[in-house]
Structures are given as C-alpha cells and as structure tokens.
Write a protein that holds these residues in place. Sequence first.
Motif, PDB file in Angstrom:
ATOM      1  N   VAL A   1       1.332 -12.273  17.479  1.00 50.39           N
ATOM      2  CA  VAL A   1       3.122 -12.602  18.030  1.00 50.39           C
ATOM      3  C   VAL A   1       2.878 -11.042  18.577  1.00 50.39           C
ATOM      4  O   VAL A   1       3.244 -10.342  18.525  1.00 50.39           O
ATOM      5  N   THR A   2       3.356 -12.004  20.189  1.00 53.18           N
ATOM      6  CA  THR A   2       3.635 -11.066  21.395  1.00 53.18           C
ATOM      7  C   THR A   2       4.818 -11.003  21.748  1.00 53.18           C
ATOM      8  O   THR A   2       5.904  -9.764  22.157  1.00 53.18           O
TER       9      THR A   2
ATOM     10  N   ALA B   1       9.183 -11.920  19.542  1.00 54.56           N
ATOM     11  CA  ALA B   1       9.480 -11.993  17.725  1.00 54.56           C
ATOM     12  C   ALA B   1      11.101 -11.798  18.206  1.00 54.56           C
ATOM     13  O   ALA B   1      11.846 -11.011  17.315  1.00 54.56           O
TER      14      ALA B   1
ATOM     15  N   GLU C   1      11.951 -17.640  13.756  1.00 51.55           N
ATOM     16  CA  GLU C   1       9.996 -17.641  13.587  1.00 51.55           C
ATOM     17  C   GLU C   1       9.419 -18.884  14.144  1.00 51.55           C
ATOM     18  O   GLU C   1       8.199 -18.800  14.526  1.00 51.55           O
TER      19      GLU C   1
ATOM     20  N   TRP D   1       8.959 -17.417  18.387  1.00 49.95           N
ATOM     21  CA  TRP D   1       8.018 -16.909  18.168  1.00 49.95           C
ATOM     22  C   TRP D   1       7.418 -16.991  19.254  1.00 49.95           C
ATOM     23  O   TRP D   1       7.039 -18.517  19.688  1.00 49.95           O
TER      24      TRP D   1
ATOM     25  N   ILE E   1       3.695 -16.455  20.769  1.00 53.23           N
ATOM     26  CA  ILE E   1       2.117 -16.416  20.099  1.00 53.23           C
ATOM     27  C   ILE E   1       1.006 -16.654  20.872  1.00 53.23           C
ATOM     28  O   ILE E   1       1.552 -17.596  22.331  1.00 53.23           O
TER      29      ILE E   1
ATOM     30  N   THR F   1       2.031  -8.155  14.501  1.00 59.33           N
ATOM     31  CA  THR F   1       2.383  -9.710  13.400  1.00 59.33           C
ATOM     32  C   THR F   1       1.317 -10.264  13.678  1.00 59.33           C
ATOM     33  O   THR F   1       1.000 -10.615  15.207  1.00 59.33           O
ATOM     34  N   TYR F   2       0.511 -11.096  12.547  1.00 56.86           N
ATOM     35  CA  TYR F   2      -0.102 -12.597  12.665  1.00 56.86           C
ATOM     36  C   TYR F   2       0.185 -13.578  11.905  1.00 56.86           C
ATOM     37  O   TYR F   2       0.925 -13.728  11.298  1.00 56.86           O
TER      38      TYR F   2
ATOM     39  N   GLY G   1       2.528 -15.560   7.944  1.00 55.23           N
ATOM     40  CA  GLY G   1       2.849 -14.387   8.758  1.00 55.23           C
ATOM     41  C   GLY G   1       2.405 -13.019   8.038  1.00 55.23           C
ATOM     42  O   GLY G   1       2.834 -13.106   7.391  1.00 55.23           O
TER      43      GLY G   1
END
Length: 195
Positions: free
Chosen positions: A10-11, A13, A18, A21, A23, A37-38, A56
Amino acid sequence: MDTNTSVFAVTNADNDDELEWIIEPTDFMLLPEEENTYFVKAKQVYTDRTIDCFIGIMTPERIAETVIKKNKDGHAAVAESIYEQENSVIPAVASNCFGDYTLYYSKENPQIGIDILIGGLYNATNKNTVAEDLGYILRDENRVEEAIEAFKISEEVGPSSEYVYLELSRLYKRLGMTKKQSEYERKFKKKGGIE
C-alpha cells in the motif's frame, strides 16, 4: 489486482475506503518484515474448499483487519472486516516477520495453513518465524512429532525466544521422552525462561 502477484504494498491509504487505496505489486514471495501495510493473497477456508481473496496486513506486527473479496454475486470487490467473516481467512503466503501464529490457523481445515507454511519454509529469510508458526499449529492439532520437527528447525537457525525450548520440552513430555524433556527444560531455564 494482478493475480500473479502475491503481495501488494500500500503506497497511499489516505482514503477511508480500502478499495480506493493505491497499491503497487511487489516481487515478495513472503510477507516482509519492513513496516508497511500490504494486501496479500489469501484463502477463505471452508471444510471442503477454499475461496481466493486478499487480506490486508500491517507489518511488522502482522495485524490483519481487512478482507478484499468478491461480493455475493461474484462481480464486484468488497472490503470487509476480518472479524465479520463466517469462515477463517488466512494469508496464502508465509511471513518473514513474527506475529500470532493463529493468522495461519484455520479451524475449518488446518491443513491449508500447514501447507502454506511448509511451502514458505523454502523461501523464508527467517526460517525460525515460519517454522514456529508451523510448530504451534501442529502442536494444537496434536501432531506432536511434526511439531517437534518444526520447532527443531527454529532451534537450528536461532529461535525467537526461550519459549521454543519450553514447547519442545512439553512436546517431548507428551511422547514420554523424559530425557529430552529434561534437556529442553534446562535449555529453557539457561536462556532465562521462567514458567
């Protein structure tokens, strides 16, 4: 999301949703230790099948809160709380960072998480992390000899704590192997363990 990628970082957020977001795909084969966060490939586990989805996870603590899956019609993606799921949702990739082993423990079909962790051992940088997750699940499933094998991998590469020795002593006790039980009780105490 690209279905060939197992871990997305996650680049951004900044949105409460979600699904909004930003990614980026990664080439990670396991959940990394670095703080972020991935969204990770995951499995919603039933007794007789699994459904692919994403989960997540915040690292390095391995906190999982969100599940991304298809809606009931199977067309659109929805974000739901992991706590609202009727069935377990577990990552489909092992982790290089420590955390609660129950992240991989599906009561509906424990073998799914066991297989994921066994596969992850080969790619793990921190084999002790994956081996300990595996050992605890095998212990809970009363697969004592296999649990010992998993904890021994952790011991060989450097256990996360002295409690791995305590687990080994208890497992050997269950097998009636009192010499091994005593050996690992001594190792536990020598490393500062207090029951």
